[in-house]
Enzyme design. Structure first.
Site, mmCIF file in Angstrom:
data_model
loop_
_atom_site.group_PDB
_atom_site.id
_atom_site.type_symbol
_atom_site.label_atom_id
_atom_site.label_comp_id
_atom_site.label_asym_id
_atom_site.label_seq_id
_atom_site.Cartn_x
_atom_site.Cartn_y
_atom_site.Cartn_z
ATOM 1 N N CYS A 2 0.916 -1.253 0.149
ATOM 2 C CA CYS A 2 -0.162 0.075 -0.016
ATOM 3 C C CYS A 2 0.657 1.169 -0.012
ATOM 4 C CB CYS A 2 -0.745 0.008 1.171
ATOM 5 S SG CYS A 2 -2.007 -1.478 1.339
ATOM 6 N N ARG A 27 4.675 0.111 -6.301
ATOM 7 C CA ARG A 27 4.831 -0.605 -5.145
ATOM 8 C C ARG A 27 3.900 -1.730 -5.017
ATOM 9 N NH1 ARG A 27 6.341 2.675 -0.181
ATOM 10 N NH2 ARG A 27 5.034 1.558 0.965
ATOM 11 N N TRP A 74 -3.155 -2.463 -1.458
ATOM 12 C CA TRP A 74 -2.835 -4.106 -1.943
ATOM 13 C C TRP A 74 -3.505 -4.670 -0.619
ATOM 14 C CZ3 TRP A 74 -0.067 -8.198 0.289
ATOM 15 C CH2 TRP A 74 0.401 -9.197 -1.023
ATOM 16 N N ASN A 100 -1.327 2.405 6.039
ATOM 17 C CA ASN A 100 -0.788 1.260 5.664
ATOM 18 C C ASN A 100 -0.226 0.357 6.886
ATOM 19 O OD1 ASN A 100 -0.614 2.177 3.192
ATOM 20 N ND2 ASN A 100 1.809 2.649 3.148
ATOM 21 N N GLY A 101 -0.397 -0.916 6.953
ATOM 22 C CA GLY A 101 -0.077 -1.941 7.823
ATOM 23 C C GLY A 101 -1.147 -2.742 8.111
ATOM 24 N N GLU A 481 19.043 -16.646 -8.555
ATOM 25 C CA GLU A 481 18.493 -15.260 -9.013
ATOM 26 C C GLU A 481 17.958 -15.133 -10.445
ATOM 27 O OE1 GLU A 481 17.544 -12.687 -7.674
ATOM 28 O OE2 GLU A 481 17.816 -11.042 -8.831
ATOM 29 N N LYS A 485 14.251 -13.879 -11.285
ATOM 30 C CA LYS A 485 13.957 -12.944 -12.252
ATOM 31 C C LYS A 485 12.961 -13.451 -13.532
ATOM 32 C CE LYS A 485 14.831 -9.941 -10.714
ATOM 33 N NZ LYS A 485 15.297 -10.059 -9.335
ATOM 34 N N GLU A 488 9.465 -14.061 -12.060
ATOM 35 C CA GLU A 488 8.542 -12.945 -11.240
ATOM 36 C C GLU A 488 7.959 -11.988 -12.584
ATOM 37 O OE1 GLU A 488 10.211 -10.396 -8.317
ATOM 38 O OE2 GLU A 488 12.167 -10.440 -9.334
ATOM 39 N N HIS A 504 21.428 -35.718 -8.707
ATOM 40 C CA HIS A 504 20.348 -35.979 -7.570
ATOM 41 C C HIS A 504 19.077 -35.599 -7.694
ATOM 42 C CE1 HIS A 504 24.127 -36.609 -5.188
ATOM 43 N NE2 HIS A 504 24.619 -35.470 -5.787
ATOM 44 N N LYS A 603 6.396 -4.163 -4.355
ATOM 45 C CA LYS A 603 7.646 -3.715 -4.533
ATOM 46 C C LYS A 603 8.482 -3.803 -3.126
ATOM 47 C CE LYS A 603 11.661 -1.942 -5.828
ATOM 48 N NZ LYS A 603 12.508 -3.076 -6.662
HETATM 49 O O1 M6R Z 1 13.465 -4.275 -0.334
HETATM 50 P P1 M6R Z 1 14.053 -5.464 0.087
HETATM 51 O O2 M6R Z 1 15.522 -5.734 -0.908
HETATM 52 O O3 M6R Z 1 14.342 -6.085 1.386
HETATM 53 O O4 M6R Z 1 13.193 -6.508 -0.893
HETATM 54 C C1 M6R Z 1 13.487 -7.993 -0.773
HETATM 55 C C2 M6R Z 1 12.541 -8.488 -1.819
HETATM 56 O O5 M6R Z 1 11.210 -8.606 -1.556
HETATM 57 C C3 M6R Z 1 12.896 -8.171 -3.100
HETATM 58 O O6 M6R Z 1 14.305 -8.483 -3.540
HETATM 59 C C4 M6R Z 1 11.914 -9.328 -3.986
HETATM 60 O O7 M6R Z 1 12.505 -10.508 -4.201
HETATM 61 C C5 M6R Z 1 12.194 -8.648 -5.534
HETATM 62 N N1 M6R Z 1 10.681 -8.533 -6.021
HETATM 63 C C6 M6R Z 1 13.042 -9.407 -6.585
HETATM 64 O O8 M6R Z 1 12.978 -8.913 -7.788
#
Ligand code: M6R
Length: 608
Positions: A2, A27, A74, A100-101, A481, A485, A488, A504, A603
């Protein structure tokens, strides 16, 4: 997650708030709304979906006030419907509130209110807060908010206006970030700087359990116990153009292409080439303890966690420190023993990730010292850690983290080198490392120059529904990673594996339909990666190799090759991740995904 933006000043709030909401879109959200004071009443508009839906609702309406609050939601409690969107009101439409929260005791409060005949219009926890402030209101809005703060459990960043208090916005914070912006035409309150960066770069951070009253002429901060607080505005380095696309079709691509600069920024003023040792001013407050540190635990989530996994190998190579890396979300379930002088290092772009914050708080309770590598200046993690290093990478708007990953790897290497030079590395080793670090920005440019070639590879493979990413040692986390990527942003299923694990289990998956991205630079794992590539080839699996420039052997074995310049073993991840980012981007683009705002993602994950 949010987002909050509010404004009180001399300009019309409507366009300022809508523009602020658009800056918060990255976000992640599923509905949006705003409330603007107009004379003696407050106009409320809410819509499900994108900000453009909210704009359609307001189009043609006379909404002319100079005081307003706005929100992107959100969904956590209740579906993404108009009634559940913020701002929320009390039953008499006196109080309008954005939040927010999560209010944890909202059910018991709601039950109590319903018994008293109070009528609710949404399924949210937030509406309880609006009703509570209305119940507590006796003419002084900040007092009503203060009282409500003592009655709720959970987390909040909130902004509230009241029909009978014509010239104030009251904001309060516990656990969810809130920043006051000071401009020459009025005052802002927002959950992050990007919502107001077009109007001001002067900000005041509200701390937990504080509230503030904003008027058109100023603001005052006080604690939950009504003790006044004086706090000067700080200047943030983010510029309005950082939040623009500048000709790129997506923020993700723009941020991938910013990496030569962001890696440079991570090193700027921090290298002493002659001494072979970095300077990290932010670490100096704990230098006497950390220089002798023998146990370091990195905590982080998502991409930041994978940066930590690379960091573990780099620290093990360059220092005498025993390393652990923990997913912040699992940290509290572990039974970790902290020997004396243990440091916990939190990695976080936002500095607000709820799990990472919870992990460092738990570690502090157990007596560990806290460090942070954080991008957002003044964020919760930066304030709750004793020392740390900022990324200085500018805002990362794309939900998929790219430039922060390579910036984190650069800073982790600097930190390992600083400690390593104190613990075991020679001057020659230090000088060699710094020389290699200095070459990185141009080497990243060389990888980026293959963008067309990488797009052509994506064109060939983007319809394959399963991908495998393989790497070893320093590049094993790059395989994870790379897979993250791709998943997502393109929604293609991908697995990141340590190449040594192939036999394995995962080798059973290999067939002509499943591409494998093999990260095989000329490091000390090279021969083993060649064996893995051979195993895949003999099972007719297509191979996309990321290999060192001029490597004819890998070229011969692979269907596709993406070359990266030669560097030190432990710096290869910084170069090897770039093709993975570009592959993910181009596959997502070809599949017409919402690249900067992938479905279901936010985000900054500020709830557990
Ligand atoms: O703000 P942060 O680096 O703590 O966020 C951590 C993860 O939420 C963030 O890296 C998330 O995995 C991304 N969407 C990856 O691209």
């Amino acid at each position: 997650m949010c987002g909050i933006v509010s404004y009180i000043g001399s300009r019309e709030a409507r366009s300022i708030l809508l523009e602020g909401l658009k800056q918060l879109e990255y976000r992640g959200y599923d509905s949006a709304g705003l409330a603007i004071r107009q004379g003696n009443h407050i106009e409320l508009y809410r819509a499900v979906g994108k900000i453009v839906e909210l704009e359609k609702k307001i189009a043609g309406k006379e909404v002319k006030g100079t005081i307003g609050i706005a929100h992107t939601r959100w969904a956590t409690h209740g579906e993404p419907t108009e009634e559940n969107a913020h701002p929320h009101r009390d039953q008499n439409d006196d109080v309008f509130l954005i939040h927010n929260g999560i209010i944890e005791n909202y059910l018991s409060l709601k039950k109590w209110m319903e018994k008293d005949g109070i009528v609710f219009r949404s399924q949210t926890d937030t509406e309880v807060l609006a009703q509570l402030i209305a119940i507590n209101f006796e003419g002084d809005l900040s007092e009503a908010v203060r009282k409500a703060m003592s009655q709720v459990e959970g987390t909040f960043g909130l902004a509230v206006i009241h029909k009978n208090v014509p010239d104030e916005i009251v904001i309060a914070r516990r656990g969810s970030p809130l920043i006051i912006g000071v401009s020459d035409h009025g005052y802002f309150a927002a959950s992050d700087v990007s919502a107001m960066v077009r109007h001001t770069n002067k900000v005041v951070h509200l701390k937990d359990n504080e509230l503030a009253t904003l008027t058109a002429g100023g603001f005052s901060i006080s604690t939950a116990q009504a003790i006044p607080i004086e706090r000067d505005a700080e200047t943030v380095e983010w510029r309005a153009e950082d939040a623009e696309l500048n000709g790129f079709p997506h923020f993700m691509l723009k941020e991938i292409f910013e990496q030569p600069e962001t890696i440079q920024n991570a090193m700027r003023g921090r290298l002493e080439p002659g001494e072979g040792v970095p300077k990290l001013g932010g670490i100096m407050p704990v230098w006497e303890n950390i220089k002798e540190c023998r146990h370091l635990v990195i905590v982080a989530c998502g991409t930041s966690y994978y940066a930590g996994c690379v960091g573990r190998y780099v620290f093990e190579k360059l220092t005498e420190i025993d390393m652990e890396v923990e997913l912040a979300s699992e940290f509290r379930y572990r039974k970790l023993n902290f020997p004396p002088n243990t440091f916990i290092l939190a990695l976080s772009q936002s500095g607000e990730t709820a799990d990472t914050l919870a992990a460092i708080r738990e570690a502090k309770r157990k007596g560990a010292s806290l460090l942070g590598i954080v991008n957002v200046v003044g964020s919760s993690i930066s304030r709750e850690t004793e020392a740390g290093v900022y990324n200085h990478a500018g805002p990362e708007i794309g939900v998929a983290s790219t430039k922060i990953f390579t910036s984190q790897l650069t800073i982790l290497t600097l930190l390992a080198l600083l400690l390593g030079r104190h613990q075991k590395l020679s001057l020659t080793e230090g000088v060699e490392a710094i020389r290699a670090l200095q070459l990185l920005p141009d080497q990243v440019r060389a990888v980026l120059s293959q963008d067309n070639h990488i797009r052509a590879i994506a064109e060939k493979y983007h319809k394959r529904s399963n991908w495998l990413f393989l790497g070893r040692k320093f590049n094993y986390p790059i395989a994870m990673e790379g897979a993250l990527k791709l998943k997502e942003v393109s929604y293609i299923h991908a697995e990141g594996y340590a190449a040594g694990e192939m036999k394995h289990g995962p080798i059973a998956l290999i067939n002509p339909d499943m591409p494998t991205v093999a990260i095989a630079p000329m490091d000390d794992m090279y021969d083993k990666m060649i064996s893995n590539i051979n195993e895949i080839k003999s099972r007719k699996g297509p191979i996309i190799a990321i290999a060192t420039q001029g490597d004819e052997k890998v070229k011969e074995l692979s269907d596709e090759i993406i070359e990266i310049p030669p560097t030190l073993d432990y710096l290869y991840p910084i170069l090897a991740v770039i093709p993975c980012q570009l592959l993910a981007y181009h596959c997502a683009n070809l599949l017409k995904r919402d690249i900067d705002k992938p479905r279901n993602l936010a985000k900054s994950v500020t709830v557990e």
